[in-house]
Enzyme design. Structure first.
Site, PDB file in Angstrom:
ATOM      1  N   PRO A 192       0.793  -1.230   0.000  1.00  0.00           N
ATOM      2  CA  PRO A 192       0.000   0.000   0.000  1.00  0.00           C
ATOM      3  C   PRO A 192       0.821   1.274   0.000  1.00  0.00           C
ATOM      4  CG  PRO A 192      -0.131  -1.135   2.123  1.00  0.00           C
ATOM      5  CD  PRO A 192       0.529  -2.078   1.166  1.00  0.00           C
ATOM      6  N   ASN A 193       0.341   2.201  -0.792  1.00  0.00           N
ATOM      7  CA  ASN A 193       0.882   3.571  -0.910  1.00  0.00           C
ATOM      8  C   ASN A 193       2.199   3.654  -1.680  1.00  0.00           C
ATOM      9  OD1 ASN A 193      -1.246   4.827   0.692  1.00  0.00           O
ATOM     10  ND2 ASN A 193      -0.339   3.760   2.421  1.00  0.00           N
ATOM     11  N   ALA A 215       2.906  -0.623   4.989  1.00  0.00           N
ATOM     12  CA  ALA A 215       2.398  -0.634   6.360  1.00  0.00           C
ATOM     13  C   ALA A 215       1.901  -2.020   6.791  1.00  0.00           C
ATOM     14  CB  ALA A 215       1.277   0.394   6.504  1.00  0.00           C
ATOM     15  N   ARG A 249      12.730   4.488  13.080  1.00  0.00           N
ATOM     16  CA  ARG A 249      11.555   5.353  12.977  1.00  0.00           C
ATOM     17  C   ARG A 249      10.625   5.148  14.188  1.00  0.00           C
ATOM     18  NH1 ARG A 249       9.018   5.093   7.179  1.00  0.00           N
ATOM     19  NH2 ARG A 249       7.956   6.912   8.060  1.00  0.00           N
TER      20      ARG A 249
HETATM   21  C1  DQA Z   1       8.030   1.240   4.119  1.00  0.00           C
HETATM   22  C2  DQA Z   1       8.035   1.488   5.638  1.00  0.00           C
HETATM   23  C3  DQA Z   1       6.641   1.290   6.222  1.00  0.00           C
HETATM   24  O1  DQA Z   1       6.654   1.547   7.611  1.00  0.00           O
HETATM   25  C4  DQA Z   1       5.668   2.231   5.568  1.00  0.00           C
HETATM   26  O2  DQA Z   1       4.362   1.987   6.057  1.00  0.00           O
HETATM   27  C5  DQA Z   1       5.698   2.167   4.086  1.00  0.00           C
HETATM   28  C6  DQA Z   1       6.996   2.096   3.432  1.00  0.00           C
HETATM   29  C7  DQA Z   1       9.397   1.554   3.495  1.00  0.00           C
HETATM   30  O3  DQA Z   1       9.618   1.154   2.365  1.00  0.00           O
HETATM   31  O4  DQA Z   1      10.221   2.251   4.116  1.00  0.00           O
HETATM   32  O5  DQA Z   1       4.676   2.252   3.423  1.00  0.00           O
HETATM   33  O6  DQA Z   1       7.766  -0.133   3.883  1.00  0.00           O
END
Ligand code: DQA
Length: 142
Positions: A9-10, A74, A104
């Site tokens: 996602p994203n 995520a 993080r």
């Molecule tokens: C991620 C890190 C995750 O915590 C975050 O939710 C992402 C990207 C990364 O590539 O750093 O969507 O996987």
């Protein structure tokens, strides 16, 4: 070597999404970088914002892929279902994160993917995907 690169996602928003955290490189750029880095690898690229679709892609990889490179976004921190899918298919998987999830927020420090992955590459931005390709190739040659 047939590799499924699965992004969650994203990650379709890479390039514009929090570039200070995730960099300015787009997912299309990363795919092209992978093709250039290892031209002999047969790469399939899947991105989904849906957990079930990612599980389906992992199941399908059992029949036609030798390895998986997975950035579950995520879902890394929440998904027992993705953990179980990887454990079920037993296709070697390298976990990738652009950012260093261990440096993080505390909720990003735990990965449900890590126990069922060969290993984890985190914090090297887009280069991490190329490192994962190298890791998979070395693993599959051994
Ligand atoms: C991620 C890190 C995750 O915590 C975050 O939710 C992402 C990207 C990364 O590539 O750093 O969507 O996987």
């Amino acid at each position: 070597m047939r590799v499924l690169m699965l992004n969650g996602p994203n990650l379709n928003l890479l390039g514009t999404r929090q570039p200070d955290v995730y960099g300015a490189t787009t997912l299309a750029d990363i795919e092209q970088m992978c093709r250039t880095h290892d031209p002999d690898a047969q790469m399939s690229f899947v991105q989904s914002n849906h957990e079930g679709a990612m599980i389906d892609a992992i199941h399908a990889a059992k029949t036609d892929h030798d390895g998986i490179i997975l950035n579950a976004g995520a879902y890394t921190h929440t998904s027992v279902a993705l953990h179980d899918a990887l454990a079920s298919v037993e296709v070697p998987c390298v976990e990738v994160h652009l950012s260093n999830i261990h440096a993080r927020e505390p909720f990003r420090n735990h990965s449900y993917i890590a126990p069922v992955a060969l290993g984890q590459i985190a914090g090297f931005g887009a280069q991490g995907y190329l490192m994962a390709l190298d890791a998979l190739r070395l693993h599959l040659v051994d």
